[in-house]
Enzyme design. Structure first.
Site, PDB file in Angstrom:
ATOM      1  N   TYR A 176       0.818  -1.210   0.000  1.00  0.00           N
ATOM      2  CA  TYR A 176       0.000   0.000   0.000  1.00  0.00           C
ATOM      3  C   TYR A 176       0.855   1.263   0.000  1.00  0.00           C
ATOM      4  O   TYR A 176       0.709   2.109  -0.873  1.00  0.00           O
ATOM      5  CB  TYR A 176      -0.907   0.045   1.235  1.00  0.00           C
ATOM      6  CG  TYR A 176      -2.241  -0.607   1.072  1.00  0.00           C
ATOM      7  CD1 TYR A 176      -3.259  -0.384   1.979  1.00  0.00           C
ATOM      8  CD2 TYR A 176      -2.494  -1.467   0.007  1.00  0.00           C
ATOM      9  CE1 TYR A 176      -4.477  -0.999   1.851  1.00  0.00           C
ATOM     10  CE2 TYR A 176      -3.716  -2.087  -0.121  1.00  0.00           C
ATOM     11  CZ  TYR A 176      -4.708  -1.852   0.804  1.00  0.00           C
ATOM     12  OH  TYR A 176      -5.911  -2.457   0.700  1.00  0.00           O
ATOM     13  N   GLU A 183       2.105   6.515  -6.860  1.00  0.00           N
ATOM     14  CA  GLU A 183       1.015   7.291  -7.448  1.00  0.00           C
ATOM     15  C   GLU A 183       1.202   8.784  -7.209  1.00  0.00           C
ATOM     16  O   GLU A 183       1.098   9.596  -8.131  1.00  0.00           O
ATOM     17  CB  GLU A 183      -0.329   6.845  -6.860  1.00  0.00           C
ATOM     18  CG  GLU A 183      -0.713   5.423  -7.246  1.00  0.00           C
ATOM     19  CD  GLU A 183      -1.854   4.873  -6.396  1.00  0.00           C
ATOM     20  OE1 GLU A 183      -2.709   5.668  -5.946  1.00  0.00           O
ATOM     21  OE2 GLU A 183      -1.887   3.642  -6.168  1.00  0.00           O
TER      22      GLU A 183
END
Lengths: 254, 308
Positions: A176, A183
């Site tokens: 994660y 991102e």
């Protein structure tokens, strides 16, 4: 967020064991699953998706070995990445027609955020495609999706190996943050080019009396990670405790 | 006359919260709630949900103890609904906001547009007309809240006021920003378009008001009775023949009119979001009508004649 969201505790794709520890080893109330036709379809869907992301994984490894460096590997897996990530839009349909017991809203949010990153950021701003941050989230997504889709496949066949369950509820701890970092760095890298080209932006005056500044929009997207990521992350941690300890207890009785 | 005993337990923990003895058989739930507040003053009646089953439906304030399926010692389960706020307060706040906020943009108060535009006025007639329409709409809503509507519920959860105000105030600011912008572009088809839009708007405002009055007349002051609404002599109410919630139909119509008048995408988006929400409400209301009344007119649709 796309990395976090996709693994977040949705039941997704007929798996069932994703939330509230139901299904594994029995004991809790039996859920009515999809019919035989829907189950067959979902198994095929999940197998195809697992295969697709494996293709991407293999593509990355081969490109790395061929090139001798980990830079600009995006180009070697661009097409399958776009194809299989976009294909995940079907998962929204699965929830909408009820063959998968997840929330349409939650699934839409998860899939759309991935599709947004692929098309509206990475594809649209060619200059970021050679950034290392792209590799960061692609690797995170690839590992996550291979595990997630095989998890659903096995769950549908009522034969879930513990290792897959463990992997799904453990690897996210690293994947994660890794995906989110990739991102955010990618969006950040795209900003100057968006500003320069006025990408997807419309300014006044115009006959629709509307304006949109994609640059500002991207900044707001980045800011939205601050409240959203911790919530999703800690939800998964909570799920992990529930799901993995539940199985441990059942193992004692076996 | 035999008195009842009422014990109130927490629905989640089953902890005994209150024991009332010598309760009149004709006591209503509302009266029991008042008694409960005496021992737990932080839980005023509006935030109490009392039910016969911990996971069951809330009992209504009008329900009479004697008529409930309980013995002479009744066990009720309590759930805290959280801080409550009156519907009237919420409505007044959420409607006063847009009225005021729109005017800030209309008068081009400093720090919104460039300094050279401070307190200037638009040269387009439609912009002044739009301000009139928008303001009229919200003044009408405020007056209806104070003098027309008869609410079934007194209160709603407190968090709703934040949610609702964000929606109304946010959209009002967004729309007003563009309509009153120095670079605003008037409608493509000029005064023809504006006249048509104004006509739609006025008809729908009158329609919406007529429906509100008709609904008010169905229910005597202070009561919570529910009856099937029917068309009256007022032609605007004839929409009841085709639709369960013509007030929502007219409301959507008003905003479509306003969108055509201003030719502004944010207005169109606001209309779309409003339409979606009102459709959900209309479907719910329609379902309640069908459930409650055997003889409900079959031709009616929830919000759009024949379609939706």
């Amino acid at each position: 967020m796309a990395a976090v969201a996709a693994t977040a505790a949705t039941k997704g794709n007929g798996g069932g064991s994703g939330r509230a520890g139901a299904g594994e080893g029995g004991g809790t109330r039996k859920k009515k699953g999809p019919g035989p036709v829907a189950t067959a379809y979902l198994v095929i869907y999940n197998v195809v998706m697992t295969a697709g992301w494996l293709v991407i994984a293999v593509g990355l490894v081969r490109a790395y070995l061929a090139k001798g460096s980990y830079h600009s590997l995006y180009y070697s897996i661009e097409k399958p990445l776009k194809f299989f990530q976009t294909g995940a839009l079907l998962e929204i349909l699965h929830c909408a027609i009820g063959i998968v017991p997840s929330s349409v809203v939650l699934t839409s949010f998860q899939v759309m955020s991935r599709v947004f990153l692929i098309w509206a950021v990475t594809h649209s701003v060619k200059e970021v495609q050679s950034e290392d941050s792209v590799l960061l989230f692609v690797i995170a997504w690839t590992i996550t999706e291979i595990i997630r889709y095989s998890f659903y496949t096995f769950s549908l066949l009522n034969h879930l190996p513990y290792i897959i369950k463990w992997a799904r509820y453990t690897l996210f701890i690293v994947l994660y943050p890794m995906g989110v970092t990739g991102e955010l760095l990618t969006i950040y890298a795209a900003l100057p080019f968006v500003r320069q080209a006025g990408l997807y932006s419309i300014s006044l005056p115009n006959k629709y009396n509307f304006s949109f500044d994609y640059y500002t929009f991207l900044i707001l997207v980045m800011i939205s990670y601050i409240p959203l990521f911790p919530q999703l992350y800690f939800h998964m941690i909570h799920q992990r405790r529930k799901v993995l300890s539940h199985t441990e207890e059942h193992k004692k009785f076996d | 006359m035999k008195h009842y005993e009422v014990e109130i337990l927490d629905a989640k923990t089953r902890e005994k919260l209150c024991f009332l003895d010598k309760v009149e058989p004709q006591a209503t739930i509302a009266e029991i709630k008042t008694l409960f507040t005496k021992t737990h003053p932080q839980w005023y009646p509006a935030r109490q949900s009392l039910r016969l089953d911990p996971k069951g439906k809330s009992l209504k304030d009008e329900d009479v103890l004697q008529k409930l399926p309980v013995g002479t010692t009744a066990t009720l389960f309590f759930r805290d609904l959280g801080a409550q706020i009156s519907w009237v307060t919420v409505f007044l706040t959420e409607y006063a906001g847009p009225l005021f906020i729109y005017l800030l943009f209309y008068f081009r108060v400093p720090f919104i547009y460039g300094h050279k535009y401070d307190f200037t006025s638009s040269r387009h007639t439609v912009v002044h007309l739009a301000c009139l329409c928008h303001s009229f709409h919200y003044v009408k809503r405020l007056l209806e809240t104070l003098f027309v509507h008869r609410f079934s519920h007194g209160t709603m959860p407190l968090r709703n006021i934040f949610k609702n105000c964000t929606y109304y105030w946010g959209f009002a600011a967004w729309m007003a920003y563009y309509i009153n912008h120095p670079l605003y572009t008037p409608p493509t088809y000029g005064s023809q378009q504006v006249k048509l839009a104004l006509t739609i708007f006025v008809i729908c405002q009158l329609g919406n008001f007529s429906i509100h009055m008709a609904l008010r007349d169905l229910r005597p002051a202070g009561s919570k009775t529910r009856k099937i609404p029917y068309p009256t002599k007022n032609p605007f109410t004839w929409l009841f023949l085709l639709v369960s919630c013509p007030n929502y139909t007219y409301e959507v119509g008003s905003w479509i009119g306003f969108a055509i008048m201003t030719q502004c995408v944010p207005v169109a988006l606001f209309s779309l979001v409003g339409f979606t929400q009102m459709t959900i409400w209309a479907k719910g209301k329609h379902r309640s009508y069908l459930r409650e009344f055997r003889d409900y007119p079959p031709l009616r649709m929830p919000i759009i004649p024949f379609l939706l």
